[in-house]
Design a protein around this motif. Sequence first.
Motif, PDB file in Angstrom:
ATOM      1  N   GLN A 229       0.904  -1.231  -0.048  1.00 35.59           N
ATOM      2  CA  GLN A 229       0.017  -0.092   0.011  1.00 35.59           C
ATOM      3  C   GLN A 229       0.980   1.299  -0.007  1.00 35.59           C
ATOM      4  O   GLN A 229       0.272   2.540  -0.003  1.00 35.59           O
ATOM      5  CB  GLN A 229      -1.034  -0.041   1.349  1.00 35.59           C
ATOM      6  N   GLY A 259      -6.239  -4.336   0.441  1.00 30.95           N
ATOM      7  CA  GLY A 259      -5.052  -4.001   1.376  1.00 30.95           C
ATOM      8  C   GLY A 259      -5.553  -4.028   2.767  1.00 30.95           C
ATOM      9  O   GLY A 259      -5.440  -4.977   3.878  1.00 30.95           O
ATOM     10  N   GLN A 511      -5.822  -0.050  -3.937  1.00 31.30           N
ATOM     11  CA  GLN A 511      -6.059  -1.500  -3.711  1.00 31.30           C
ATOM     12  C   GLN A 511      -7.288  -2.082  -4.083  1.00 31.30           C
ATOM     13  O   GLN A 511      -7.849  -3.096  -3.413  1.00 31.30           O
ATOM     14  CB  GLN A 511      -5.708  -1.825  -2.353  1.00 31.30           C
ATOM     15  N   GLY A 514     -10.623   2.392  -6.487  1.00 31.95           N
ATOM     16  CA  GLY A 514     -11.009   3.018  -7.618  1.00 31.95           C
ATOM     17  C   GLY A 514     -10.166   4.233  -8.159  1.00 31.95           C
ATOM     18  O   GLY A 514     -10.727   5.086  -8.793  1.00 31.95           O
ATOM     19  N   HIS A 515      -8.966   4.380  -7.501  1.00 30.35           N
ATOM     20  CA  HIS A 515      -8.357   5.617  -7.932  1.00 30.35           C
ATOM     21  C   HIS A 515      -8.164   5.961  -9.331  1.00 30.35           C
ATOM     22  O   HIS A 515      -7.947   7.257  -9.688  1.00 30.35           O
ATOM     23  CB  HIS A 515      -6.755   5.443  -7.043  1.00 30.35           C
ATOM     24  N   GLY A 552      -5.374   4.579   6.026  1.00 25.63           N
ATOM     25  CA  GLY A 552      -5.805   5.516   7.082  1.00 25.63           C
ATOM     26  C   GLY A 552      -6.776   6.627   6.174  1.00 25.63           C
ATOM     27  O   GLY A 552      -6.879   7.819   6.493  1.00 25.63           O
ATOM     28  N   THR A 556      -7.680  10.524  -0.476  1.00 23.89           N
ATOM     29  CA  THR A 556      -8.223  11.787  -1.004  1.00 23.89           C
ATOM     30  C   THR A 556      -7.825  12.741  -0.187  1.00 23.89           C
ATOM     31  O   THR A 556      -7.816  13.895  -0.929  1.00 23.89           O
ATOM     32  CB  THR A 556     -10.092  11.242  -0.760  1.00 23.89           C
ATOM     33  N   ARG A 674     -18.373  14.569  -2.292  1.00 24.08           N
ATOM     34  CA  ARG A 674     -18.153  13.310  -2.845  1.00 24.08           C
ATOM     35  C   ARG A 674     -17.704  13.355  -4.447  1.00 24.08           C
ATOM     36  O   ARG A 674     -18.346  13.754  -5.256  1.00 24.08           O
ATOM     37  CB  ARG A 674     -19.616  12.507  -2.778  1.00 24.08           C
ATOM     38  N   ASN A 676     -16.891  10.630  -6.274  1.00 24.23           N
ATOM     39  CA  ASN A 676     -17.783   9.625  -7.113  1.00 24.23           C
ATOM     40  C   ASN A 676     -18.734   8.792  -6.200  1.00 24.23           C
ATOM     41  O   ASN A 676     -18.338   7.966  -5.436  1.00 24.23           O
ATOM     42  CB  ASN A 676     -16.753   8.437  -7.598  1.00 24.23           C
ATOM     43  N   GLN A 683     -17.703   1.832  -1.219  1.00 28.03           N
ATOM     44  CA  GLN A 683     -16.750   2.009   0.058  1.00 28.03           C
ATOM     45  C   GLN A 683     -17.601   1.750   1.330  1.00 28.03           C
ATOM     46  O   GLN A 683     -16.965   0.912   2.070  1.00 28.03           O
ATOM     47  CB  GLN A 683     -15.956   3.194   0.128  1.00 28.03           C
ATOM     48  N   ALA A 743     -13.274  17.949  -0.027  1.00 29.60           N
ATOM     49  CA  ALA A 743     -13.375  16.134   0.222  1.00 29.60           C
ATOM     50  C   ALA A 743     -12.765  15.678   1.678  1.00 29.60           C
ATOM     51  O   ALA A 743     -11.788  16.071   1.838  1.00 29.60           O
ATOM     52  CB  ALA A 743     -12.907  15.355  -1.045  1.00 29.60           C
ATOM     53  N   LYS A 744     -13.489  14.772   2.226  1.00 28.72           N
ATOM     54  CA  LYS A 744     -12.951  14.182   3.294  1.00 28.72           C
ATOM     55  C   LYS A 744     -12.867  12.621   2.830  1.00 28.72           C
ATOM     56  O   LYS A 744     -13.480  12.014   1.911  1.00 28.72           O
ATOM     57  CB  LYS A 744     -13.876  14.202   4.472  1.00 28.72           C
TER      58      LYS A 744
HETATM   59  N1  PCD Z   1     -13.747   8.989  -2.539  1.00 24.30           N
HETATM   60  C1  PCD Z   1     -14.647  10.027  -3.171  1.00 24.30           C
HETATM   61  N2  PCD Z   1     -15.197  11.039  -2.562  1.00 24.30           N
HETATM   62  C2  PCD Z   1     -14.717  11.234  -1.134  1.00 24.30           C
HETATM   63  C3  PCD Z   1     -13.941  10.483  -0.620  1.00 24.30           C
HETATM   64  C4  PCD Z   1     -13.412   9.220  -1.166  1.00 24.30           C
HETATM   65  O1  PCD Z   1     -15.171   9.517  -4.243  1.00 24.30           O
HETATM   66  N3  PCD Z   1     -15.047  12.214  -0.587  1.00 24.30           N
HETATM   67  C5  PCD Z   1     -13.487   8.082  -3.180  1.00 24.30           C
HETATM   68  C6  PCD Z   1     -11.780   7.989  -3.371  1.00 24.30           C
HETATM   69  O2  PCD Z   1     -11.573   8.563  -4.526  1.00 24.30           O
HETATM   70  C7  PCD Z   1     -11.277   6.622  -3.430  1.00 24.30           C
HETATM   71  C8  PCD Z   1     -11.979   5.954  -2.402  1.00 24.30           C
HETATM   72  O3  PCD Z   1     -13.477   6.489  -2.284  1.00 24.30           O
HETATM   73  O4  PCD Z   1     -11.494   5.906  -4.548  1.00 24.30           O
HETATM   74  C9  PCD Z   1     -11.582   5.779  -1.074  1.00 24.30           C
HETATM   75  O5  PCD Z   1     -10.934   6.895  -0.668  1.00 24.30           O
HETATM   76  P1  PCD Z   1     -10.411   7.415   0.732  1.00 24.30           P
HETATM   77  O6  PCD Z   1     -11.245   7.364   1.840  1.00 24.30           O
HETATM   78  O7  PCD Z   1      -9.369   8.484   0.347  1.00 24.30           O
HETATM   79  O8  PCD Z   1      -9.508   6.291   1.058  1.00 24.30           O
HETATM   80  P2  PCD Z   1      -8.095   5.711   0.303  1.00 24.30           P
HETATM   81  O9  PCD Z   1      -6.977   6.215   0.966  1.00 24.30           O
HETATM   82  O10 PCD Z   1      -8.326   5.875  -1.296  1.00 24.30           O
HETATM   83  O11 PCD Z   1      -7.978   4.115   0.480  1.00 24.30           O
HETATM   84  C10 PCD Z   1      -7.703   3.695   1.656  1.00 24.30           C
HETATM   85  C11 PCD Z   1      -8.950   2.945   2.530  1.00 24.30           C
HETATM   86  C12 PCD Z   1      -8.339   1.967   3.531  1.00 24.30           C
HETATM   87  S1  PCD Z   1      -7.484   2.727   4.545  1.00 24.30           S
HETATM   88  C13 PCD Z   1      -8.736   0.795   3.868  1.00 24.30           C
HETATM   89  S2  PCD Z   1      -8.333  -0.160   4.978  1.00 24.30           S
HETATM   90  C14 PCD Z   1      -9.807   0.074   2.714  1.00 24.30           C
HETATM   91  C15 PCD Z   1     -10.608   1.386   2.013  1.00 24.30           C
HETATM   92  O12 PCD Z   1      -9.671   2.368   1.621  1.00 24.30           O
HETATM   93  N4  PCD Z   1      -9.232  -0.360   1.885  1.00 24.30           N
HETATM   94  C16 PCD Z   1      -9.748  -0.916   0.751  1.00 24.30           C
HETATM   95  N5  PCD Z   1     -11.624   0.789   1.092  1.00 24.30           N
HETATM   96  C17 PCD Z   1     -10.968  -0.322   0.270  1.00 24.30           C
HETATM   97  N6  PCD Z   1     -11.753  -0.646  -0.620  1.00 24.30           N
HETATM   98  C18 PCD Z   1     -11.083  -1.674  -1.538  1.00 24.30           C
HETATM   99  N7  PCD Z   1     -11.913  -2.180  -2.557  1.00 24.30           N
HETATM  100  N8  PCD Z   1      -9.934  -2.276  -1.081  1.00 24.30           N
HETATM  101  C19 PCD Z   1      -9.404  -1.927  -0.109  1.00 24.30           C
HETATM  102  O13 PCD Z   1      -8.242  -2.792   0.322  1.00 24.30           O
HETATM  103 MO1  PCD Z   1      -6.504   0.941   5.835  1.00 24.30          MO
HETATM  104  O14 PCD Z   1      -5.500   2.142   6.887  1.00 24.30           O
HETATM  105  O15 PCD Z   1      -5.308   0.439   4.791  1.00 24.30           O
HETATM  106  O16 PCD Z   1      -6.348  -0.351   7.056  1.00 24.30           O
END
Ligand code: PCD
Length: 794
Positions: A229, A259, A511, A514-515, A552, A556, A674, A676, A683, A743-744
């Motif tokens: 990771q 992960g 992991q 959806g990055h 952790g 984002t 948000r 996505n 998630q 974003a959080k």
């Molecule tokens: N997002 C959106 N909006 C907001 C936030 C967020 O859209 N406002 C999205 C993003 O971009 C991405 C997701 O959602 O795609 C998530 O994000 P974040 O919250 O920033 O987180 P990251 O850093 O990316 O990732 C990490 C996480 C963790 S930490 C864990 S456990 C788990 C979760 O991620 N892992 C996993 N989820 C998941 N899913 C999956 N499918 N696989 C996995 O492995 Mo640690 O500290 O490592 O224990």
Amino acid sequence: MPQEREPNPAMTASDRPIGFGRVQRKEDPRFIRGKGRYLDDIVLPGMLHGAMLRSPVAHARLVSIDTTEALAHPKVLAVITGKDLEGLNLAWAPTLSADVMAILATDKVRFQGQEVAFVVAEDRYSARDALELIDVEYEDLPPVVDARRALDPGAPVIRDDKEGQTDNHIFDWEAGDKAETDAVFARADVVVRQEMVYPRVHPAPMETCGAIADYDPVDGKLTLYETTQAPHAHRTLYAMVAGIPEHKIRVIAPDIGGGFGNKVGIYPGYVCAVVGSILTGRPVKWVEDRSENLMSTAFARDYTMTGEIAATRDGRILAVRTHVLADHGAFNATAQPTKYPAGFFSIFTGSYDLQAAHCSVTGVYTNKAPGGVAYACSFRVTEAVYLVERMVDVLAKELEMDPAELRLRNFIRPEQFPYKNKTGWEYDSGDYEPALRMAMELIDYEGLRREQAEKRARGELMGIGVSFFTETVGAGPRKHMDIVGLGMADGAEVRVHPTGKAVVRLSVQTQGQGHETTFAQIVAEELGIPPEDIEVVHGDTDQTPFGLGTYGSRSTPVSGGAVALAARKVQEKARLIAAAMLETRPEDLEWEKGRWYVKGDPSAGKTIAEIALGAHGTVALPEGVDGNLDAEVTYDPPNLTFPFGAYICAVDVDPGTGKVHVRRFTAVDDCGTRINPMIVEGQIHGGLADGVGMALMEFIGFDEQGNCLGGSFMDYLIPTAMEVPDWETGYTVTPSPHHPIGAKGIGESATVGSPPAVVNAVVDALAPFGVTHMDMPCTPARVWEAMQGRPTPP
Ligand code: PCD
């Protein structure tokens, strides 16, 4: 209430990339066709295979190891022992928590499953067969299994390798003001107290951990494929510990099958694969099996907590105090920022406006596998939330007050944000009451309570559990947070190619989250380039900027910020180039998504693609502007982000068997903006399943000899679709005021927030039996015991 508009079918992702609609995941075409490339899919020419010999006992002196027979196996090329590693100064390595851990045992074994010797052979089967040919003589020592006995006078000293270590004590740590807290407790009308265990559980990702080391003796370059990771942090650590020059190490994280914190650390198998490759001159693959994963790699939790809460008779919560006994296993190898030996446990003040709070944490060694990783948890936030949310329910019971009502009465109010809590955190933003009200409405809380009363009258066992959590995710400001001296910032680089397509390079590593989709969406939002025209590159230290990686829920909050700011730099640079192209001044230009145009004359403008071609073409560039449309940012977040949520669940308990059925579960989450919504929902679904698993089924237990009882999926039960209900979700949006796009993090919220909701529901169901607390997992056996008026076993 939702501030986002519902998806407009006529609107495409490129019109409004963030927050709208359901932008399909760019990575899924390869995953759903089975074309993902995971570590075990990688086969290099001439590749050898490693297997690990592990200790069958929890605590023993190592008398001798005889590898003669194994070495004689026709397909074995090398057998590595602790003695061999000693010669390379690699038998012991620093952990992520200022301790050392054995790579291969030299003096003693300290937990069942500890690494003792590594075989390198032509194929995996021969390597495993040869393990049986290694003869190890052990001299048994008494093990320390129960953390509560670890500090007893006369307890066997596990870490006699450490000079001056005469007991099993690791650290004492505290947060908050003890005197102030004690004073508030002394004058409170009501004080309730509860001991509770957050048991040892395991992240148990679908793909186990593994590595392929490929050392090229000609140019001295080590290419290391790893299920990691945190590729950059690993590379730096290998350079620091093994002395291989950092520019000669390339860490590649291919697709990763989950992960969950399990793939943050460096495991002995990885180091042995490297040594094996250097010794044989050929690539060496090592992949652990399921039992090795469950028994030896990083576990999570294992906190024994005493919670106390002080309140007025009419339900005003005044203070919380707690003491924690933290079982860290045989080596203190937890992964968390240096200054925080108990992670972010000090967020145990929860979502309430308190007068005082104090916690103390004592860490101890036991003869169990090391770990204490943040399994779907921003460094012990999960334990903290469980503590306070269980305590609030214990208080509600004592005050004979509805648990939802008690929470509503004590929330930090919206006008108090940014809110400085009593242990030093500054909550960035929050609006708690609407979230809890929404959850109550969605699940029809009043209706459920009526149903419960009717059922109780008929002798049926139904319970309703409420929890409300605040997390602290996105570590962290570098000045406060580092891991082994590496500041917790992350880099991002955006390049717009001459034709207006782009590539964004990340230091974090997906992991499964959806990055590849969401980070493209952020760039799309900032630059107006459609997400499908943006390639996301990650997981290769030769191709990406430095940064600390994904755990952790920090990708984002940290890298998301880096990407947004890098894209804004590109946008600013584009303005200068557009001005040159349009023969006007930059300040006379106005931005609309994807295009700079002349104020007052919208027809005169240049799109990002035109500007990119200009930058790389023959346009006369202004002074100081070089010929590209690229930018790089290392983002040091000013604060963490504080997502929150309200969870309510309804359970039925079978009075004949003690089996708990989670009938309904409503989760209202707030993670700010948000990116996505579909991914966010996914998630949450995943995290809720994790939480139900921990609350009801998952448990890594040990017998008195220290034998691990959770070493297979026959014993370590993880939930399937059969054990979880159809999740009902809602959301509110309270943006983070300091994050570039508001974003959080969301990745861990549901795992953090759901266990107390389930346990509160089970305890509520069992109220007719006088039950006021039950430790996880609430298995049928434990529930049944509790129904007989017996305490649940530890
Ligand atoms: N997002 C959106 N909006 C907001 C936030 C967020 O859209 N406002 C999205 C993003 O971009 C991405 C997701 O959602 O795609 C998530 O994000 P974040 O919250 O920033 O987180 P990251 O850093 O990316 O990732 C990490 C996480 C963790 S930490 C864990 S456990 C788990 C979760 O991620 N892992 C996993 N989820 C998941 N899913 C999956 N499918 N696989 C996995 O492995 Mo640690 O500290 O490592 O224990």
